[in-house]
Write an enzyme that holds these catalytic residues in place. Structure first.
Site, PDB file in Angstrom:
ATOM      1  N   HIS A 151       0.835  -1.205   0.000  1.00 58.82           N
ATOM      2  CA  HIS A 151       0.000   0.000   0.000  1.00 58.82           C
ATOM      3  C   HIS A 151       0.867   1.252   0.000  1.00 58.82           C
ATOM      4  O   HIS A 151       2.103   1.173   0.106  1.00 58.82           O
ATOM      5  CB  HIS A 151      -0.992   0.007   1.175  1.00 58.82           C
ATOM      6  CG  HIS A 151      -0.375  -0.038   2.544  1.00 58.82           C
ATOM      7  ND1 HIS A 151       0.422   0.977   3.047  1.00 58.82           N
ATOM      8  CD2 HIS A 151      -0.442  -0.978   3.538  1.00 58.82           C
ATOM      9  CE1 HIS A 151       0.794   0.686   4.273  1.00 58.82           C
ATOM     10  NE2 HIS A 151       0.297  -0.510   4.593  1.00 58.82           N
ATOM     11  N   CYS A 178       3.001  -4.555   6.815  1.00 59.12           N
ATOM     12  CA  CYS A 178       2.717  -4.407   5.388  1.00 59.12           C
ATOM     13  C   CYS A 178       3.943  -3.863   4.660  1.00 59.12           C
ATOM     14  O   CYS A 178       4.952  -3.531   5.276  1.00 59.12           O
ATOM     15  CB  CYS A 178       1.529  -3.473   5.184  1.00 59.12           C
ATOM     16  SG  CYS A 178      -0.041  -4.154   5.792  1.00 59.12           S
TER      17      CYS A 178
END
EC number: 2.-.-.-
Length: 202
Positions: A151, A178
């Protein structure tokens, strides 16, 4: 005797002439060199201008590279490789690096899981996690269906990008597990990467 004396005299004159000739030649050559030196102007060394090298500041809004992103359709064997050591994401095909992205993987205690994965079906434009007080844009899942994602750099509760976090991109492992990317890189991945694309985290 007279002949002998004359011969000696001639030899003496010849010898004296040779000495004079050699001496004259040396004096003449020395004079020539002196004149040549007088004509040559001394060369002064040019002053060297020091050029300051300024490191290019990271623009985490833009693509990581100046070259175009690869066309996914032209690379059927495209794979994603995440390096937690180098804080980079590599788009590869048959061992060749097609594109390199700056990244920030999981910090100590929240490490990005290592191993072999695949791009999953889940993806979206925005999310916000109230527990971690961070969200992001342009997310794509690669493990546990919405838990571990690629992301953008993080946003706060109001949707504004967190500059201090974004500036760590490519330098420090600073996420909650992430893989953070520049806004442009994350958007490209969200819009283009195929489901089931292999992902390797090492």
């Amino acid at each position: 005797m007279k002949v002998q004396s004359r011969l000696v005299l001639v030899l003496a004159l010849l010898s004296a002439s040779s000495v004079l000739a050699v001496g004259f030649h040396q004096v003449f050559t020395a004079k020539q060199m002196e004149n040549a030196r007088a004509r040559v102007k001394p060369v002064r060394p040019k002053s060297v201008t020091k050029v300051k090298t300024v490191a290019k500041k990271l623009d985490w809004h833009q693509p990581s590279m100046s070259q175009a992103y690869p066309k996914v359709q032209a690379h059927p064997n495209l794979q994603i490789e995440v390096s937690t050591v180098k804080q980079r994401v590599y788009l590869r095909e048959n061992g060749k690096v097609l594109y390199t992205m700056l990244a920030s993987t999981g910090r100590q205690g929240d490490e990005t899981p290592k191993g072999q994965f695949q791009v999953q079906a889940e993806r979206g434009l925005h999310f916000y996690n109230a527990e971690s007080k961070e969200g992001a844009n342009y997310w794509v899942s690669f493990k546990d269906h919405g838990i571990y994602l690629f992301h953008s750099v993080p946003v706060d509760a109001s949707g504004k990008y967190v500059t201090t976090e974004a500036e760590q991109l490519g330098k420090v492992a600073n996420s909650h597990g992430c893989v953070r990317l520049t806004i442009a890189d994350a958007k490209w991945l969200y819009e283009n990467i195929r489901q089931n694309t292999p992902v390797t985290v090492s």
